[in-house]
Design a protein around this motif. Structure first.
Motif, mmCIF file in Angstrom:
data_model
loop_
_atom_site.group_PDB
_atom_site.id
_atom_site.type_symbol
_atom_site.label_atom_id
_atom_site.label_comp_id
_atom_site.label_asym_id
_atom_site.label_seq_id
_atom_site.Cartn_x
_atom_site.Cartn_y
_atom_site.Cartn_z
ATOM 1 N N LYS A 172 1.064 -1.171 -0.240
ATOM 2 C CA LYS A 172 0.242 0.048 0.338
ATOM 3 C C LYS A 172 0.910 1.754 -0.181
ATOM 4 O O LYS A 172 0.540 2.727 -0.655
ATOM 5 C CB LYS A 172 -1.159 -0.028 1.402
ATOM 6 N N ILE A 173 1.909 1.068 0.416
ATOM 7 C CA ILE A 173 2.742 2.685 0.523
ATOM 8 C C ILE A 173 3.144 2.524 -0.423
ATOM 9 O O ILE A 173 3.303 3.374 -0.466
ATOM 10 C CB ILE A 173 3.898 2.837 2.048
ATOM 11 N N ALA A 174 3.775 1.265 -1.587
ATOM 12 C CA ALA A 174 4.748 1.859 -2.534
ATOM 13 C C ALA A 174 3.814 2.148 -3.328
ATOM 14 O O ALA A 174 3.766 3.255 -4.133
ATOM 15 C CB ALA A 174 4.358 0.212 -2.906
ATOM 16 N N GLU A 175 1.942 2.018 -3.235
ATOM 17 C CA GLU A 175 1.608 2.807 -3.952
ATOM 18 C C GLU A 175 1.236 4.044 -4.052
ATOM 19 O O GLU A 175 0.689 4.926 -5.346
ATOM 20 C CB GLU A 175 -0.341 1.741 -4.127
ATOM 21 N N LEU A 176 1.321 4.243 -2.551
ATOM 22 C CA LEU A 176 1.168 5.870 -2.235
ATOM 23 C C LEU A 176 2.143 6.794 -3.009
ATOM 24 O O LEU A 176 2.540 8.026 -3.103
ATOM 25 C CB LEU A 176 0.574 5.328 -0.494
ATOM 26 N N LEU A 177 3.364 6.410 -2.679
ATOM 27 C CA LEU A 177 4.386 6.184 -3.003
ATOM 28 C C LEU A 177 4.673 7.192 -4.880
ATOM 29 O O LEU A 177 5.223 7.970 -5.324
ATOM 30 C CB LEU A 177 5.981 6.500 -2.597
ATOM 31 N N GLN A 178 3.735 6.187 -5.486
ATOM 32 C CA GLN A 178 3.765 6.625 -6.929
ATOM 33 C C GLN A 178 2.821 6.858 -6.630
ATOM 34 O O GLN A 178 3.128 8.373 -8.243
ATOM 35 C CB GLN A 178 3.133 5.062 -7.135
ATOM 36 N N ILE A 179 1.815 8.242 -6.380
ATOM 37 C CA ILE A 179 1.431 9.121 -6.700
ATOM 38 C C ILE A 179 1.139 10.318 -5.746
ATOM 39 O O ILE A 179 0.674 11.331 -6.287
ATOM 40 C CB ILE A 179 -0.561 8.179 -6.410
ATOM 41 N N LYS A 181 2.280 13.999 -4.110
ATOM 42 C CA LYS A 181 3.341 15.004 -4.238
ATOM 43 C C LYS A 181 4.334 15.206 -3.198
ATOM 44 O O LYS A 181 5.258 15.841 -2.907
ATOM 45 C CB LYS A 181 2.298 16.037 -4.652
ATOM 46 N N ILE A 182 3.191 15.057 -1.291
ATOM 47 C CA ILE A 182 3.840 15.413 -0.128
ATOM 48 C C ILE A 182 3.929 13.728 0.129
ATOM 49 O O ILE A 182 3.143 13.372 0.507
ATOM 50 C CB ILE A 182 3.351 15.620 0.750
ATOM 51 N N PRO A 183 4.595 12.923 -0.013
ATOM 52 C CA PRO A 183 4.986 11.594 0.046
ATOM 53 C C PRO A 183 4.241 11.944 2.092
ATOM 54 O O PRO A 183 4.725 12.226 3.125
ATOM 55 C CB PRO A 183 6.821 10.865 0.563
ATOM 56 N N PRO A 184 4.268 10.125 2.353
ATOM 57 C CA PRO A 184 4.083 10.435 3.965
ATOM 58 C C PRO A 184 5.022 9.998 4.897
ATOM 59 O O PRO A 184 6.326 9.750 4.850
ATOM 60 C CB PRO A 184 3.062 8.807 3.916
ATOM 61 N N ALA A 185 4.916 10.973 5.870
ATOM 62 C CA ALA A 185 5.680 11.278 7.079
ATOM 63 C C ALA A 185 6.046 10.033 7.753
ATOM 64 O O ALA A 185 6.778 9.608 8.525
ATOM 65 C CB ALA A 185 5.556 12.280 7.540
ATOM 66 N N VAL A 186 4.859 9.272 8.301
ATOM 67 C CA VAL A 186 4.648 8.579 9.153
ATOM 68 C C VAL A 186 4.175 6.865 8.829
ATOM 69 O O VAL A 186 3.122 7.467 7.994
ATOM 70 C CB VAL A 186 3.785 9.429 10.486
ATOM 71 N N ASN A 187 4.231 6.254 9.261
ATOM 72 C CA ASN A 187 3.347 4.926 9.307
ATOM 73 C C ASN A 187 2.973 4.319 10.465
ATOM 74 O O ASN A 187 3.814 3.907 10.786
ATOM 75 C CB ASN A 187 4.186 3.576 7.914
ATOM 76 N N GLN A 188 1.419 4.286 11.196
ATOM 77 C CA GLN A 188 1.205 3.692 12.509
ATOM 78 C C GLN A 188 0.783 2.721 12.292
ATOM 79 O O GLN A 188 0.076 1.994 11.923
ATOM 80 C CB GLN A 188 0.142 5.293 13.334
ATOM 81 N N VAL A 189 1.535 2.030 13.183
ATOM 82 C CA VAL A 189 1.224 -0.216 12.813
ATOM 83 C C VAL A 189 1.661 -0.654 14.625
ATOM 84 O O VAL A 189 2.480 0.170 15.107
ATOM 85 C CB VAL A 189 1.967 -0.322 11.885
ATOM 86 N N GLU A 190 0.852 -2.043 14.030
ATOM 87 C CA GLU A 190 0.919 -2.945 15.721
ATOM 88 C C GLU A 190 2.386 -2.740 15.398
ATOM 89 O O GLU A 190 2.764 -3.748 14.898
ATOM 90 C CB GLU A 190 -0.267 -3.877 15.536
ATOM 91 N N LEU A 191 3.538 -3.197 16.528
ATOM 92 C CA LEU A 191 4.256 -3.009 16.710
ATOM 93 C C LEU A 191 5.156 -3.349 17.888
ATOM 94 O O LEU A 191 4.606 -2.634 18.698
ATOM 95 C CB LEU A 191 5.080 -2.559 16.014
ATOM 96 N N ASN A 192 6.224 -4.887 18.237
ATOM 97 C CA ASN A 192 5.602 -5.234 19.371
ATOM 98 C C ASN A 192 6.954 -5.881 19.344
ATOM 99 O O ASN A 192 6.834 -6.607 18.428
ATOM 100 C CB ASN A 192 4.895 -4.817 20.655
ATOM 101 N N PRO A 193 7.391 -6.449 20.631
ATOM 102 C CA PRO A 193 8.512 -7.847 20.391
ATOM 103 C C PRO A 193 7.646 -9.232 20.254
ATOM 104 O O PRO A 193 8.170 -10.054 19.227
ATOM 105 C CB PRO A 193 9.108 -7.897 21.711
ATOM 106 N N VAL A 194 6.037 -9.267 19.648
ATOM 107 C CA VAL A 194 5.342 -10.539 19.074
ATOM 108 C C VAL A 194 4.714 -10.333 18.265
ATOM 109 O O VAL A 194 4.333 -11.230 17.475
ATOM 110 C CB VAL A 194 4.070 -10.503 20.365
#
Ligand code: NAP
Length: 324
Positions: A172-179, A181-194
């Protein structure tokens, strides 16, 4: 204890750096009570300056009141001391609804601008009142180009200093970067040691996108469900050996991945404990042990549907957020 800050790329020039540890305000059911509002005051007293909310959480008005109160009490000198994030919910993820949605969010928060505005989920829902859990019949494909165009307009108009996404996979990010003009500054995702998201972190790093971890302690407590982070024996052993809590080990690990995190706690002692992660480090041996923890993701698009929904009948291949 002060919290380190990170400068976001592709932000407007007047933006403030983002504290790497923020306070979460989400949590189902989305009810607001005095305890949750008081928790914001406690967090500000302790030194938290980054607050993560969303229109979905129905907490924006209470957060706005807590900010006004903190200013009134002199706990902060000005609005610009704070870093405030909110998110566009899927019912407003339509090109003509983005600007009205951010304006509503700003009215709720009684603020002139957000520091960060995120697309909450890579999908749209039929426009209308936000209801949760969602109905599969309401799911629509996201018109990413036009919706992102409207997000860019939010930044150009100064309503958001930075814009970004949440729950976006590499695809999805690759798709977004194609279009974009201002690239996303952040991606907030589920992230932890598990749920370590190594590939996603690497991909975001290569593209100058900062990752923010949500559910950094394994998420909110659900009756009958184990918290695989807080109950991890590996993390418990590391914590015991270091004189740290499991929560601190998990948060420190996230920080060492170069990511930021939004943690939720209503308890002032635990809020303080969660801040005490910046003056020590994990050993190489700890890192290897953590890298071997079996992986398990908790939040997917399916988990947003009510349990009565028949999951077999819908195809969520394009919107599902599971990343390897
Ligand atoms: P979390 O922060 O991983 O965990 C919250 C739970 O951990 C609470 O039950 C809290 O209980 C407990 N806790 C906090 N500190 C602790 C400590 N030191 N020791 C033991 N327990 C501790 O989960 P989360 O709320 O899912 O994630 C945090 C924030 O991320 C949310 O509030 C929301 O802002 C954001 N989020 C975003 C998305 C998205 O789609 N973008 C999805 C989910 C969440 P006490 O209150 O009793 O301390």
């Amino acid at each position: 204890m002060s919290i380190p800050e990170v400068a976001l790329s592709s932000s407007s020039t007047t933006t403030r750096a983002m504290p790497v540890l923020g306070m979460g305000t989400g949590g189902y059911p989305f009810t607001v009570d005095g305890k949750k509002k008081l928790a914001i005051r406690h967090a500000i007293e302790l030194g938290y300056r980054h607050f993560d909310t969303a229109s979905l959480y129905q907490f924006e008005p209470a957060l706005g009141e807590a900010i006004a109160e903190a200013l009134h009490l002199g706990l902060i000198d000005s609005r610009s001391d704070l870093f405030i994030t909110s998110k566009l919910w899927c019912t407003d993820a339509h090109p003509d609804l983005v600007l009205p949605a951010i304006r509503e969010t700003l009215r709720n928060l009684k603020l002139d601008y957000l520091d960060l505005y995120l697309i909450h989920w890579p999908m749209s829902l039929k426009p209308g009142a936000c209801s949760f859990p969602i109905k599969s019949d309401d799911i629509l494909p996201l018109d990413l180009k036009s919706v992102w165009g409207a997000m860019e307009e939010c930044q150009r108009l100064g309503l958001a200093k930075s814009i970004g996404v949440s729950n976006f996979t590499r695809k999805k990010i690759a798709e977004l970067l194609q279009i974009a003009k201002i690239p996303p500054a952040v991606n907030q995702v589920e992230l932890n040691p598990v749920w370590q998201q190594k590939n996603l972190i690497e991909f975001c790093k290569q593209n100058g996108i900062h990752v923010i971890a949500y559910s950094p302690l394994g998420g909110q407590a659900w009756p009958g469900r184990k918290n695989l982070v807080l109950e991890s024996e590996v993390l418990q052993d590391i914590g015991k050996a270091k004189g740290k809590t499991v929560a601190q080990v998990s948060l420190r690990w996230i920080y060492e991945q170069g990511a930021s995190m939004v943690v939720k706690s209503l308890n002032k002692e635990r809020m303080k404990e969660n801040m005490e992660i910046f003056d020590w480090e994990l050993s190489e041996e700890d890192r290897v042990k953590i890298s071997q923890i079996p992986q398990c993701k908790m939040i997917s698009t399916y988990s947003l549907l009510s349990p009565q929904e028949s999951r077999d009948s819908i195809d969520l291949l394009d919107v599902d957020i599971v990343e390897d």
